[in-house]
Design a protein around this motif. Sequence first.
Motif, PDB file in Angstrom:
ATOM      1  N   UNK A 181      68.855  19.843  21.275  1.00 37.61           N
ATOM      2  CA  UNK A 181      67.429  19.878  21.617  1.00 37.61           C
ATOM      3  C   UNK A 181      67.070  21.179  22.343  1.00 37.61           C
ATOM      4  N   UNK A 182      67.884  21.556  23.305  1.00 36.80           N
ATOM      5  CA  UNK A 182      67.612  22.786  24.054  1.00 36.80           C
ATOM      6  C   UNK A 182      67.687  24.002  23.122  1.00 36.80           C
ATOM      7  N   UNK A 183      68.647  23.982  22.185  1.00 40.91           N
ATOM      8  CA  UNK A 183      68.736  25.078  21.211  1.00 40.91           C
ATOM      9  C   UNK A 183      67.487  25.125  20.337  1.00 40.91           C
ATOM     10  N   UNK A 184      66.997  23.948  19.957  1.00 37.48           N
ATOM     11  CA  UNK A 184      65.755  23.896  19.159  1.00 37.48           C
ATOM     12  C   UNK A 184      64.612  24.573  19.901  1.00 37.48           C
ATOM     13  N   UNK A 185      64.498  24.283  21.186  1.00 38.75           N
ATOM     14  CA  UNK A 185      63.389  24.843  21.957  1.00 38.75           C
ATOM     15  C   UNK A 185      63.484  26.372  22.003  1.00 38.75           C
ATOM     16  N   UNK A 186      64.704  26.885  22.115  1.00 45.42           N
ATOM     17  CA  UNK A 186      64.879  28.343  22.100  1.00 45.42           C
ATOM     18  C   UNK A 186      64.405  28.908  20.762  1.00 45.42           C
ATOM     19  N   UNK A 187      64.762  28.212  19.681  1.00 48.19           N
ATOM     20  CA  UNK A 187      64.313  28.658  18.354  1.00 48.19           C
ATOM     21  C   UNK A 187      62.805  28.624  18.223  1.00 48.19           C
ATOM     22  N   UNK A 188      62.182  27.597  18.781  1.00 50.68           N
ATOM     23  CA  UNK A 188      60.712  27.503  18.715  1.00 50.68           C
ATOM     24  C   UNK A 188      60.075  28.709  19.401  1.00 50.68           C
TER      25      UNK A 188
END
Length: 322
Positions: A80-87
């Motif tokens: 989830x945290x990696x997703x937020x970085x990608x966003x």
Amino acid sequence: MPKYGVPTDPDYNERLAEFEARIQRGEKIEPGDWMPEEYRRQLIRMISQHAHSEVVGMLPEGAWITRAPTLKRKMILVAKVQDEAGHGQYLYHAAETLGISREAMLEALLAGKAKYSSIFNYPTLTWADIGTIGWLVDGAAIKNQTMLAACSYGPYSRAMVRICAEETFHHKQGKEMVLLYAKGTPKQRQMAQDAINRWWWPALMMMGPHDKDSPNTEVLVRWGIKTKTNDQVRQEFINEHAPEILEAGLTLPDPDLRYDEQTGNWLHGPINWEEFWQVVSGNGPMNKERLEARRRAHAEGAWVREALEAYAAKQQKTVVAV
């Protein structure tokens, strides 16, 4: 020919009429197209604020990765945290198509001049907060972002499609976690209730001030950047989440909350907008800590940016040599 127009341009009204007709026909505005300077300014403000929110939003959850109760929960939170970085990366790219540099956006954030979502200035006190952020905070974000997927500006609209898909996963895992705790031990149930109590009102504030107090809403809706107002999106969020939370046997910290048979809406009590504006102005519980964490990460990551620049320069020399 300038891509951005201002009202003092001789042909501004003619171009504005053509621009608005395109939006009315449902056409996307692309980076090379003519657009009013105010349309560009509003988009940069919104997209950069959105990007900053994704990046700063990694902090309250990232702090709990090492304290996840199981390997499964840890893997979900890492993803989830990696997703937020990608966003954040998608959104910075989308904003760059409007002629602003990433460096300028980051400088504004680190200088405390740029805004990000006020909700990330609240602390995460227990593990139950992680589930509640997924259910309520990401749930509120989805309501906004689903609307923005229909935005009139092509790059922002397209970025939202993938972001919404991933935020839906975040929302579901958070809901599953809180519902599990609601059926768990008395201590787990109390943790879930306490987290709901603390995050409910900040989640409602995420959609922004009431329409009558939002100076940007009228032009954003007129130009198709937003297709719904703050109050409309907030009502959708309450209508979906209030009955689900109550059905789980949890309560909401709003004595005035009630279902209105005539409108089919869940009506809420007064929102503490004084608290909202205090947090937006930098006086929230974690404003200083969040900004300091971003400044420290930026400084400690300088060597990565320098290495990338050196590699890019080397590649450029190689191309010239060939």
